[in-house]
Design an enzyme around this catalytic site. Structure first.
Site, PDB file in Angstrom:
ATOM      1  N   SER A 151       0.868  -1.183   0.000  1.00  0.00           N
ATOM      2  CA  SER A 151       0.000   0.000   0.000  1.00  0.00           C
ATOM      3  C   SER A 151       0.902   1.229   0.000  1.00  0.00           C
ATOM      4  O   SER A 151       2.083   1.145   0.375  1.00  0.00           O
ATOM      5  CB  SER A 151      -0.848   0.007   1.284  1.00  0.00           C
ATOM      6  N   TYR A 164      -2.772  -1.290  10.455  1.00  0.00           N
ATOM      7  CA  TYR A 164      -2.686  -1.468   8.993  1.00  0.00           C
ATOM      8  C   TYR A 164      -1.347  -0.934   8.462  1.00  0.00           C
ATOM      9  O   TYR A 164      -0.645  -1.616   7.701  1.00  0.00           O
ATOM     10  CB  TYR A 164      -3.859  -0.745   8.332  1.00  0.00           C
TER      11      TYR A 164
HETATM   12  P1  NAD Z   1     -11.309  -6.215  -0.514  1.00  0.00           P
HETATM   13  O1  NAD Z   1     -11.861  -6.103   0.838  1.00  0.00           O
HETATM   14  O2  NAD Z   1     -12.196  -6.035  -1.699  1.00  0.00           O
HETATM   15  O3  NAD Z   1     -10.534  -7.595  -0.705  1.00  0.00           O
HETATM   16  C1  NAD Z   1      -9.781  -8.192   0.319  1.00  0.00           C
HETATM   17  C2  NAD Z   1      -9.798  -9.686   0.119  1.00  0.00           C
HETATM   18  O4  NAD Z   1      -9.008 -10.329   1.146  1.00  0.00           O
HETATM   19  C3  NAD Z   1     -11.212 -10.273   0.231  1.00  0.00           C
HETATM   20  O5  NAD Z   1     -11.390 -11.253  -0.757  1.00  0.00           O
HETATM   21  C4  NAD Z   1     -11.202 -10.894   1.624  1.00  0.00           C
HETATM   22  O6  NAD Z   1     -12.131 -11.948   1.780  1.00  0.00           O
HETATM   23  C5  NAD Z   1      -9.760 -11.403   1.659  1.00  0.00           C
HETATM   24  N1  NAD Z   1      -9.348 -11.806   2.996  1.00  0.00           N
HETATM   25  C6  NAD Z   1      -9.494 -11.138   4.165  1.00  0.00           C
HETATM   26  N2  NAD Z   1      -9.033 -11.875   5.182  1.00  0.00           N
HETATM   27  C7  NAD Z   1      -8.564 -13.030   4.639  1.00  0.00           C
HETATM   28  C8  NAD Z   1      -7.967 -14.188   5.173  1.00  0.00           C
HETATM   29  N3  NAD Z   1      -7.743 -14.326   6.488  1.00  0.00           N
HETATM   30  N4  NAD Z   1      -7.619 -15.186   4.322  1.00  0.00           N
HETATM   31  C9  NAD Z   1      -7.849 -15.068   3.005  1.00  0.00           C
HETATM   32  N5  NAD Z   1      -8.417 -14.003   2.437  1.00  0.00           N
HETATM   33  C10 NAD Z   1      -8.775 -12.993   3.257  1.00  0.00           C
HETATM   34  O7  NAD Z   1     -10.157  -5.128  -0.562  1.00  0.00           O
HETATM   35  P2  NAD Z   1      -9.077  -4.758  -1.698  1.00  0.00           P
HETATM   36  O8  NAD Z   1      -9.048  -3.301  -1.787  1.00  0.00           O
HETATM   37  O9  NAD Z   1      -9.278  -5.540  -2.927  1.00  0.00           O
HETATM   38  O10 NAD Z   1      -7.739  -5.217  -0.956  1.00  0.00           O
HETATM   39  C11 NAD Z   1      -6.807  -6.130  -1.511  1.00  0.00           C
HETATM   40  C12 NAD Z   1      -5.417  -5.783  -1.030  1.00  0.00           C
HETATM   41  O11 NAD Z   1      -5.047  -4.505  -1.536  1.00  0.00           O
HETATM   42  C13 NAD Z   1      -5.289  -5.692   0.503  1.00  0.00           C
HETATM   43  O12 NAD Z   1      -4.039  -6.249   0.899  1.00  0.00           O
HETATM   44  C14 NAD Z   1      -5.301  -4.195   0.738  1.00  0.00           C
HETATM   45  O13 NAD Z   1      -4.623  -3.845   1.925  1.00  0.00           O
HETATM   46  C15 NAD Z   1      -4.569  -3.710  -0.489  1.00  0.00           C
HETATM   47  N6  NAD Z   1      -4.771  -2.291  -0.779  1.00  0.00           N
HETATM   48  C16 NAD Z   1      -5.990  -1.834  -1.176  1.00  0.00           C
HETATM   49  C17 NAD Z   1      -6.143  -0.473  -1.444  1.00  0.00           C
HETATM   50  C18 NAD Z   1      -7.443   0.131  -1.892  1.00  0.00           C
HETATM   51  O14 NAD Z   1      -7.518   1.362  -2.015  1.00  0.00           O
HETATM   52  N7  NAD Z   1      -8.477  -0.641  -2.180  1.00  0.00           N
HETATM   53  C19 NAD Z   1      -5.051   0.393  -1.299  1.00  0.00           C
HETATM   54  C20 NAD Z   1      -3.841  -0.113  -0.874  1.00  0.00           C
HETATM   55  C21 NAD Z   1      -3.696  -1.451  -0.635  1.00  0.00           C
END
Ligand code: NAD
Length: 266
Positions: A151, A164
Site C-alpha cells: 500500500s 494497517y
Molecule cells: P477487498 O476487501 O475487496 O478484498 C480483500 C480480500 O481479502 C477479500 O477477498 C477478503 O475476503 C480477503 N481476505 C481477508 N481476510 C482473509 C484471510 N484471512 N484469508 C484469506 N483471504 C482474506 O479489498 P481490496 O481493496 O481488494 O484489498 C486487496 C489488497 O489490496 C489488501 O491487501 C489491501 O490492503 C490492499 N490495498 C488496497 C487499497 C485500496 O484502495 N483498495 C489500497 C492499498 C492497498
C-alpha cells in the site's frame, strides 16, 4: 500477449476487489489460477464461472491465509491440481481501524496476522516449490515470482490505522528481504503499493460525492484507481517482461506519494 500462458498462479483474497481483478487478468493471459477465498463462496463460484466461460482455468481454494495449516493445505491442493506454482500474488488483507487509545489487541493482532503473517506463510510455501522445481526455461526466466500487495501506507504514516500501516511497512521489508535472499535462486519478489483503489475495503472514502471530493485532494491525477489498473501491473510484474526487477515496490497511486499538500505551499 506476454509469455504467461500455461503458468500457474495463486491469488489470495481473490474473490473481491483487487484480487479478483488480478485473478481475472491472469486467467485472460492463459494462466491457471487458484482463487483463494475465506468467505463468500458464491462470489468465488461466479469468478470461476466467468473465467471458464472465457476459456480460462481456475479452481477455488478456501483458506484463511493467517492459519499455517490452512495455508499449507491450500498450496498442496493447488499443486496437486496444476502440478506446480509459478506466481504467488499475496493480496489478502483487511483493516480494523481505531484511534490508538481504543485499539484492542484483537484488532491489532488480526490485521498483523492476515496482512503480514499471511504473506509470510504463503511466500514460504511458494518458495519451497520454486526451489524444488527451479527454472524451467520454456515456462519463465525465473524459478518463481512473488508479488506482495502492499500500500502507499508502507511509506505514508496513517493515524487511526496504526495496525494497517505497521502491517504494510512490515510487508515492504518482508518483500525486500525475500528478494535479497532469493535472487541468487532466480526467484523475483516485488511489491505493489496501491493508493486509493475503488473496492469494498475503502467504500467510505468514495461512496458519497463529498467523500470522493475529499479523497481527490490527496490524488494529483484526480481520479480514484480501479482494480483493473492494479491487475495490469500485477500481470507485468509476473511476466518475463519485468525479469530484471526484484525487491521493488511499484506505487500505483495517481501521485498520492508525491506529497500533494506541498504542490502550492511549503
Ligand atoms: P477487498 O476487501 O475487496 O478484498 C480483500 C480480500 O481479502 C477479500 O477477498 C477478503 O475476503 C480477503 N481476505 C481477508 N481476510 C482473509 C484471510 N484471512 N484469508 C484469506 N483471504 C482474506 O479489498 P481490496 O481493496 O481488494 O484489498 C486487496 C489488497 O489490496 C489488501 O491487501 C489491501 O490492503 C490492499 N490495498 C488496497 C487499497 C485500496 O484502495 N483498495 C489500497 C492499498 C492497498
Amino acid at each position: 500477449m506476454n509469455n504467461l500462458k500455461g503458468q500457474v498462479a495463486l491469488v489470495t483474497g481473490a474473490n473481491s476487489g483487487i484480487g479478483k481483478a488480478v485473478a481475472m487478468e491472469l486467467a485472460t493471459q492463459g494462466v491457471k489460477v487458484g482463487i483463494n477465498y475465506v468467505s463468500n463462496p458464491e462470489a468465488t463460484d461466479q469468478i470461476i464461472h466467468d473465467i471458464k466461460k472465457n476459456g480460462g482455468e481456475a479452481i477455488a481454494l478456501q483458506a484463511d491465509v493467517s492459519k499455517e495449516d490452512q495455508a499449507q493445505g491450500m498450496f498442496k491442493t493447488l499443486i496437486e491440481a496444476y502440478g506446480t506454482i509459478d506466481i504467488l500474488v499475496n493480496n489478502a488483507g483487511l483493516q480494523r481501524d481505531s484511534p490508538i487509545q481504543d485499539m484492542t489487541l484483537a484488532q491489532w493482532q488480526l490485521v498483523i496476522d492476515v496482512n503480514l503473517t499471511g504473506q509470510f506463510l504463503c511466500a514460504r510455501e511458494a518458495v519451497k516449490e520454486f526451489l524444488k522445481r527451479g527454472v524451467v526455461a520454456e515456462r519463465s526466466k525465473a524459478a518463481g515470482k512473488i508479488i506482495c500487495m502492499s500500500s502507499v501506507h508502507e511509506v505514508i504514516p496513517w493515524g487511526g490505522h496504526v495496525n494497517y500501516a505497521s502491517s504494510k511497512g512490515g510487508i515492504m521489508l518482508l518483500m525486500k528481504s525475500l528478494a535479497q535472499e532469493l535472487s541468487p535462486k532466480k526467484i523475483r519478489v516485488n511489491g505493489i503499493g496501491p493508493g486509493a483503489i475503488q473496492t469494498p475495503i475503502n467504500h467510505q472514502a468514495w461512496e458519497t460525492p463529498e467523500a470522493l471530493e475529499k479523497l481527490l485532494t490527496l490524488i494529483p491525477y484526480q481520479r480514484i484507481g480501479q482494480p483493473e489498473d492494479v491487475a495490469k501491473l500485477a500481470v507485468w510484474l509476473a511476466s518475463d517482461d519485468s525479469d530484471y526487477i526484484t525487491g521493488t515496490t511499484v506505487f500505483i497511486d495517481g501521485g498520492m506519494t508525491l506529497y500533494p499538500g506541498f504542490s502550492t505551499n511549503g
